[in-house]
Design a protein around this motif. Structure first.
Motif, PDB file in Angstrom:
ATOM      1  N   GLY A  39      -0.629  88.103 -24.163  1.00  0.00           N
ATOM      2  CA  GLY A  39      -0.610  89.429 -23.976  1.00  0.00           C
ATOM      3  C   GLY A  39      -1.686  89.971 -24.460  1.00  0.00           C
ATOM      4  O   GLY A  39      -2.274  91.070 -24.160  1.00  0.00           O
ATOM      5  N   TRP A  40      -2.377  89.429 -25.280  1.00  0.00           N
ATOM      6  CA  TRP A  40      -3.762  89.766 -26.202  1.00  0.00           C
ATOM      7  C   TRP A  40      -4.636  90.561 -25.140  1.00  0.00           C
ATOM      8  O   TRP A  40      -5.183  91.391 -25.442  1.00  0.00           O
ATOM      9  CB  TRP A  40      -4.035  88.825 -26.964  1.00  0.00           C
ATOM     10  CG  TRP A  40      -5.093  89.152 -27.941  1.00  0.00           C
ATOM     11  CD1 TRP A  40      -5.041  89.735 -29.233  1.00  0.00           C
ATOM     12  CD2 TRP A  40      -6.604  89.507 -27.622  1.00  0.00           C
ATOM     13  NE1 TRP A  40      -6.314  90.173 -29.825  1.00  0.00           N
ATOM     14  CE2 TRP A  40      -7.086  89.937 -28.827  1.00  0.00           C
ATOM     15  CE3 TRP A  40      -7.756  88.855 -26.569  1.00  0.00           C
ATOM     16  CZ2 TRP A  40      -8.726  90.121 -28.993  1.00  0.00           C
ATOM     17  CZ3 TRP A  40      -8.847  89.214 -26.734  1.00  0.00           C
ATOM     18  CH2 TRP A  40      -9.474  89.693 -27.814  1.00  0.00           C
ATOM     19  N   TYR A  41      -5.013  89.809 -24.231  1.00  0.00           N
ATOM     20  CA  TYR A  41      -6.142  90.193 -23.155  1.00  0.00           C
ATOM     21  C   TYR A  41      -5.863  91.341 -22.743  1.00  0.00           C
ATOM     22  O   TYR A  41      -6.897  92.270 -22.640  1.00  0.00           O
ATOM     23  CB  TYR A  41      -6.543  88.999 -22.350  1.00  0.00           C
ATOM     24  CG  TYR A  41      -6.868  87.789 -23.123  1.00  0.00           C
ATOM     25  CD1 TYR A  41      -8.211  87.471 -23.380  1.00  0.00           C
ATOM     26  CD2 TYR A  41      -5.865  86.748 -23.509  1.00  0.00           C
ATOM     27  CE1 TYR A  41      -8.428  86.126 -24.382  1.00  0.00           C
ATOM     28  CE2 TYR A  41      -6.255  85.722 -24.138  1.00  0.00           C
ATOM     29  CZ  TYR A  41      -7.468  85.573 -24.611  1.00  0.00           C
ATOM     30  OH  TYR A  41      -7.897  84.407 -25.389  1.00  0.00           O
ATOM     31  N   SER A  42      -4.616  91.632 -22.157  1.00  0.00           N
ATOM     32  CA  SER A  42      -4.549  92.907 -21.425  1.00  0.00           C
ATOM     33  C   SER A  42      -4.524  93.901 -22.601  1.00  0.00           C
ATOM     34  O   SER A  42      -4.712  94.972 -22.296  1.00  0.00           O
ATOM     35  CB  SER A  42      -3.138  92.901 -20.659  1.00  0.00           C
ATOM     36  OG  SER A  42      -2.073  92.525 -21.392  1.00  0.00           O
ATOM     37  N   GLU A  43      -3.586  93.561 -23.755  1.00  0.00           N
ATOM     38  CA  GLU A  43      -3.720  94.672 -24.769  1.00  0.00           C
ATOM     39  C   GLU A  43      -4.947  94.860 -25.346  1.00  0.00           C
ATOM     40  O   GLU A  43      -5.221  96.131 -25.805  1.00  0.00           O
ATOM     41  CB  GLU A  43      -2.682  93.991 -25.896  1.00  0.00           C
ATOM     42  CG  GLU A  43      -1.303  93.634 -25.556  1.00  0.00           C
ATOM     43  CD  GLU A  43      -0.721  93.059 -26.738  1.00  0.00           C
ATOM     44  OE1 GLU A  43      -1.148  92.500 -27.657  1.00  0.00           O
ATOM     45  OE2 GLU A  43       0.387  92.545 -26.203  1.00  0.00           O
ATOM     46  N   HIS A  44      -5.912  94.092 -25.321  1.00  0.00           N
ATOM     47  CA  HIS A  44      -7.245  94.661 -25.766  1.00  0.00           C
ATOM     48  C   HIS A  44      -8.349  94.978 -24.459  1.00  0.00           C
ATOM     49  O   HIS A  44      -9.461  94.843 -24.759  1.00  0.00           O
ATOM     50  CB  HIS A  44      -7.939  93.429 -26.413  1.00  0.00           C
ATOM     51  CG  HIS A  44      -7.091  93.462 -27.796  1.00  0.00           C
ATOM     52  ND1 HIS A  44      -5.847  92.713 -28.097  1.00  0.00           N
ATOM     53  CD2 HIS A  44      -7.156  94.246 -29.225  1.00  0.00           C
ATOM     54  CE1 HIS A  44      -5.391  92.927 -29.401  1.00  0.00           C
ATOM     55  NE2 HIS A  44      -6.297  93.577 -29.724  1.00  0.00           N
ATOM     56  N   ASP A  45      -7.843  94.973 -23.332  1.00  0.00           N
ATOM     57  CA  ASP A  45      -8.591  95.475 -22.043  1.00  0.00           C
ATOM     58  C   ASP A  45      -9.661  94.390 -21.894  1.00  0.00           C
ATOM     59  O   ASP A  45     -10.753  94.649 -21.642  1.00  0.00           O
ATOM     60  CB  ASP A  45      -9.071  96.708 -22.446  1.00  0.00           C
ATOM     61  CG  ASP A  45      -9.635  97.235 -21.056  1.00  0.00           C
ATOM     62  OD1 ASP A  45      -8.908  96.915 -19.949  1.00  0.00           O
ATOM     63  OD2 ASP A  45     -10.156  98.394 -21.058  1.00  0.00           O
ATOM     64  N   VAL A  46      -9.399  93.038 -21.994  1.00  0.00           N
ATOM     65  CA  VAL A  46     -10.382  92.041 -21.746  1.00  0.00           C
ATOM     66  C   VAL A  46      -9.839  91.627 -20.324  1.00  0.00           C
ATOM     67  O   VAL A  46      -8.872  90.820 -20.079  1.00  0.00           O
ATOM     68  CB  VAL A  46     -10.202  90.971 -22.762  1.00  0.00           C
ATOM     69  CG1 VAL A  46     -11.022  89.739 -22.308  1.00  0.00           C
ATOM     70  CG2 VAL A  46     -10.881  91.590 -24.056  1.00  0.00           C
TER      71      VAL A  46
END
Length: 145
Positions: free
Chosen positions: A63-70
């Motif tokens: 989920g990190w990528y979507s949470e950080h808009d990557v």
């Protein structure tokens, strides 16, 4: 748009640093493999020995990528770079326009050029897929020659 070509450790850490340093614009990372960025050393250590799960090799949780808009574009290969037009072509078809570009493509495995290297049992370990194939062979006791 800030475009990162290379979705492995260097690319993932660059995206993380950009966000931590306050970059709020569109951030896209392109990778040839179909899995999110991971570190390679754990593949040949904890994962193959069964001491660590595959998940331990990933740089960030899913989920990190979507949470950080990557934006992750996986399973695509950058095949052409036009620095004058600020474009990168993916798989010879789709074109991405960028304002800033980071090439974090890493390296390729060096293969041996020796008699018998075409044997189906010769294995290289660089990618998650290669680790999976090697682990499957080890588990089944497959004959390598």
């Amino acid at each position: 748009m800030y475009l990162i070509i290379g979705a492995s450790l260097a690319g993932a850490k660059a995206a993380q640093t950009l966000r931590e340093e306050g970059y709020t614009g569109r951030l896209v990372m392109v990778g040839e493999e179909t899995v999110r960025p991971y570190e390679r050393p754990p593949l040949s250590k904890g994962y193959l020995s069964g001491k660590e799960p595959q998940e331990k090799a990933f740089v960030h949780d899913a989920g990190w990528y979507s949470e950080h808009d990557v934006e992750l574009i996986l399973g695509r290969r950058a095949t052409h770079l036009d620095t004058a037009a600020h474009t990168v072509t993916l798989d010879g078809v789709d074109e991405l326009h960028y304002e800033k570009l980071l090439l974090a493509t890493g390296s390729r495995v060096r293969t041996l050029d020796l008699p018998g290297m075409d044997n189906h049992g010769i294995r290289y370990l660089r990618t998650m897929d290669e680790a999976e194939a090697l682990l499957a062979s080890l588990r089944t006791g497959a004959t390598w020659w």
